[in-house]
Design a protein around this motif. Structure first.
Motif, PDB file in Angstrom:
ATOM      1  N   GLY A 160       0.824  -1.213   0.000  1.00 20.71           N
ATOM      2  CA  GLY A 160       0.000   0.000   0.000  1.00 20.71           C
ATOM      3  C   GLY A 160       0.855   1.259   0.000  1.00 20.71           C
ATOM      4  N   LEU A 161       1.957   1.209   0.744  1.00 22.62           N
ATOM      5  CA  LEU A 161       2.866   2.349   0.798  1.00 22.62           C
ATOM      6  C   LEU A 161       3.571   2.538  -0.548  1.00 22.62           C
ATOM      7  CD1 LEU A 161       4.138   4.528   2.597  1.00 22.62           C
ATOM      8  CD2 LEU A 161       5.829   2.846   3.324  1.00 22.62           C
ATOM      9  N   ALA A 162       4.033   1.427  -1.122  1.00 28.49           N
ATOM     10  CA  ALA A 162       4.715   1.506  -2.423  1.00 28.49           C
ATOM     11  C   ALA A 162       3.773   2.065  -3.488  1.00 28.49           C
ATOM     12  CB  ALA A 162       5.214   0.119  -2.842  1.00 28.49           C
ATOM     13  N   ARG A 163       2.510   1.681  -3.430  1.00 29.42           N
ATOM     14  CA  ARG A 163       1.533   2.186  -4.396  1.00 29.42           C
ATOM     15  C   ARG A 163       1.399   3.705  -4.287  1.00 29.42           C
ATOM     16  NH1 ARG A 163      -4.126  -0.450  -3.668  1.00 29.42           N
ATOM     17  NH2 ARG A 163      -3.957   0.638  -1.690  1.00 29.42           N
ATOM     18  N   ALA A 164       1.418   4.182  -3.028  1.00 30.71           N
ATOM     19  CA  ALA A 164       1.309   5.626  -2.822  1.00 30.71           C
ATOM     20  C   ALA A 164       2.595   6.341  -3.248  1.00 30.71           C
ATOM     21  CB  ALA A 164       0.994   5.919  -1.361  1.00 30.71           C
ATOM     22  N   LEU A 165       3.752   5.696  -3.037  1.00 31.06           N
ATOM     23  CA  LEU A 165       5.016   6.311  -3.452  1.00 31.06           C
ATOM     24  C   LEU A 165       5.115   6.372  -4.975  1.00 31.06           C
ATOM     25  CD1 LEU A 165       7.544   4.601  -1.001  1.00 31.06           C
ATOM     26  CD2 LEU A 165       6.845   7.016  -0.994  1.00 31.06           C
TER      27      LEU A 165
END
Ligand code: ADP
Ligand code: MG
Lengths: 270, 279
Positions: A160-165
């Protein structure tokens, strides 16, 4: 208390300090769900390039406020400005990390991470390359072709974090991203977040109900009162984060700040 | 419906576009444990049938062996394939129509309030109606030709497909929808990339129910309206007391229906839910 620069909302008249360069400005936000008033006249400035935390008891409207900033919910009154312009919905300069991860179970890690870029029409080769880079960034290299159900909770949140980054937004909005993971994973994740914050020139707006987590991570802590949520006060813990995680957690300022917040919250509950 | 029905369906392989993988999977399933148990279960069933036929339970109850022999004979003389061809044509037309219309209307009902208000009550009433009683009425409207058989299939298959599509879309994970919106998906992208894949298990459950309802519809039509196809074969062999042939016709349509449903499930997994492959 010398280490803690604080602004008491009660004394400042209208709460919310004027920050030099706010990237997000929340102006007089009120939100009612039917007859329940979740937020009442909230003003917050989120400084650019800093990590700001929304801290408050469960049900005080943290998620609601974050979703309003994300443009996912409409406020009953008030407005949100991003880079000085009022928002009318989600925008490319903001990316959300969901409390329940919100990963597509039918898609692999890399497809999930590339989702935002795909929606923006980025060509496949390019978006997969960016996604691969972000997956490495959050420490998931080698898991590109796995499905979410094959990952642990902590790993799912990294997706989820990578998607936002991946969408290279200026502001990352994180809703209790660590609430569904175990303590070790949580600490590791917090350190990664601190590292990311130094590497990337991004603004983080972070929701938590953990005082320790807020103090450990934040440049500024916005304390919300119980429902209807109002900005109670803003604390800027000036913690020296040059030491190791354990040193920080034993740091005097760190412990004092945690203690002080705990006391003020307790006053509040009683 | 159980989610672990596998079928070594070549049709599925062709649709998935990855025939190599699908075939390998089918082969793996054949030698693997679960398939072995399934074969054992089938063998046990046939054995029980054989024993029951030999007792005999009723003089109108043939043994498994006699039924299998009758089946072979009917395949050889061409009567069974011909009957299947006759039965399958309205079934395929009716099910295809129902699938396209049903999924389309169902999804639309899920997405739009207006469509929901207009269409949902019709399907709810249709689903509640005892269809077997309505089927003779179809004859008065469309005679005894292909049209009335297709209509019978649609009457049974369409409501369940449409209502499942509607429920599926209504129950799409709201968190995924919020995610799509926050990452700037257009309404169309939200439908195609989030709503349809997330709804596909329930949509496909509806399709499977619709296909089995379609089988009921076409056989009912052949028994009640137009004496043709498998329905006629059953009626005919019963009337001249050829019980082995009658059972062979019945069993063959049951097996055919079961295989069709299993293939449908494989197609679903291959197309929409790759994460469930090999589970
Ligand atoms: N969709 C909704 N409908 C009605 N009430 C809601 C809805 N979402 C949240 N609330 C209420 O608003 C308040 C704030 O909710 P929330 O923002 O989720 O709080 P937090 O994230 O701080 O725990 C809660 O009392 C909750 O019950
Ligand atoms: Mg919350």
């Amino acid at each position: 208390m010398g280490a803690v620069r604080r602004i008491d909302a009660a004394r400042a008249g209208r709460p919310g300090p004027a920050t030099a360069d706010p990237i997000v400005q929340v102006r007089g936000i009120t939100k009612r769900y039917g007859s329940t008033e979740a937020l009442k006249d909230v003003d917050v400035d989120v400084p650019r390039g800093k990590l700001t935390t929304l801290l408050g008891p469960s049900g005080c409207g943290k998620t609601t406020l974050l979703k309003i900033v994300a443009g996912l919910l409409d406020a009953t009154a008030g407005e949100v400005l991003v880079n000085g312009k009022p928002i009318s919905g989600p925008g490319p300069e903001r990316a959300f990390v969901f409390q329940d991860f919100a990963l597509m179970p039918w898609a692999t890690v890399i497809t999930n991470v590339a989702f935002g870029l795909e929606m923006r029409g980025v060509p496949k080769a390019e978006r997969l390359e960016t996604a691969r880079h972000c997956i490495r960034e959050v420490g998931l290299a080698g898991f590109e072709d796995r499905y979410p159900h094959e990952l642990s909770g902590g790993m799912r949140q990294r997706v989820g974090l990578a998607r936002a980054l991946a969408v290279s937004a200026d502001v990352l909005l994180l809703d209790e991203p660590f609430s569904a993971v175990d303590e070790q994973t949580r600490r590791k994740f917090q350190e990664d977040l601190l590292r990311l914050r130094h590497q990337e020139n991004k603004t983080f707006l972070f929701v938590t109900h953990s005082i320790e987590e807020a103090v450990y991570l934040s440049d500024a802590i916005v304390m919300l009162s119980r429902r209807p949520g109002r900005v109670n006060r803003i604390i800027e813990p000036a913690i020296d984060r040059s030491g190791s995680p354990d040193e920080i957690r034993r740091d005097r300022h760190y412990l004092d700040t945690v203690e002080e917040i705990w006391h003020s919250l307790r006053d509040f509950v009683e | 419906m159980s989610s672990n029905v596998h079928s070594p369906g070549a049709a599925a392989a062709a649709v998935s576009g990855r025939p190599g993988r699908a075939l390998a999977r089918a082969a793996g399933a054949l030698v693997g444990g679960p398939m072995l148990w399934r074969l054992a279960s089938v063998a046990l069933f046939c054995l029980t049938w054989e024993v029951a036929g030999r007792i005999p339970v009723s003089y109108a109850f043939p043994t498994f062996g006699a039924t299998a022999a009758a089946f072979a004979a009917m395949v050889a003389d061409g009567s069974l394939p011909a009957a299947f061809a006759v039965t399958l044509l309205p079934l395929v037309i009716g099910v295809t129509l129902s699938a396209v219309l049903g999924v389309g209307i169902g999804v639309l009902m899920g997405l739009r309030r207006g469509a929901e208000w207009i269409a949902a009550p019709v399907f709810i009433v249709l689903q509640a109606a005892p269809m077997a009683a309505l089927i003779p009425l179809v004859t008065f409207v469309y005679g005894i030709g292909l049209t009335s058989k297709v209509l019978a299939v649609c009457l049974l298959a369409l409501p369940v497909i449409a209502l499942n599509g509607y429920k599926a879309v209504r129950n799409v994970n709201p968190s995924l929808l919020a995610m799509a919106r926050s990452f700037l998906a257009s309404p169309w992208q939200r439908v195609v990339r989030i709503i349809l894949p997330d709804a596909s298990p329930v949509i496909f459950a509806g399709l499977r129910l619709g296909v089995s309802a379609g089988f009921i519809g076409v056989i009912l039509a052949e028994l009640l309206i137009t004496p043709t196809g498998i329905g006629d074969l059953i009626t005919y062999h019963r009337s001249i007391a050829n019980y082995a042939e009658m059972y062979a016709s019945i069993a063959s349509i049951i097996v055919f229906s079961a295989v069709t449903l299993a293939v449908l499930q494989t197609v679903e997994v291959a197309l929409f839910r790759p994460e469930k492959k090999g589970t």
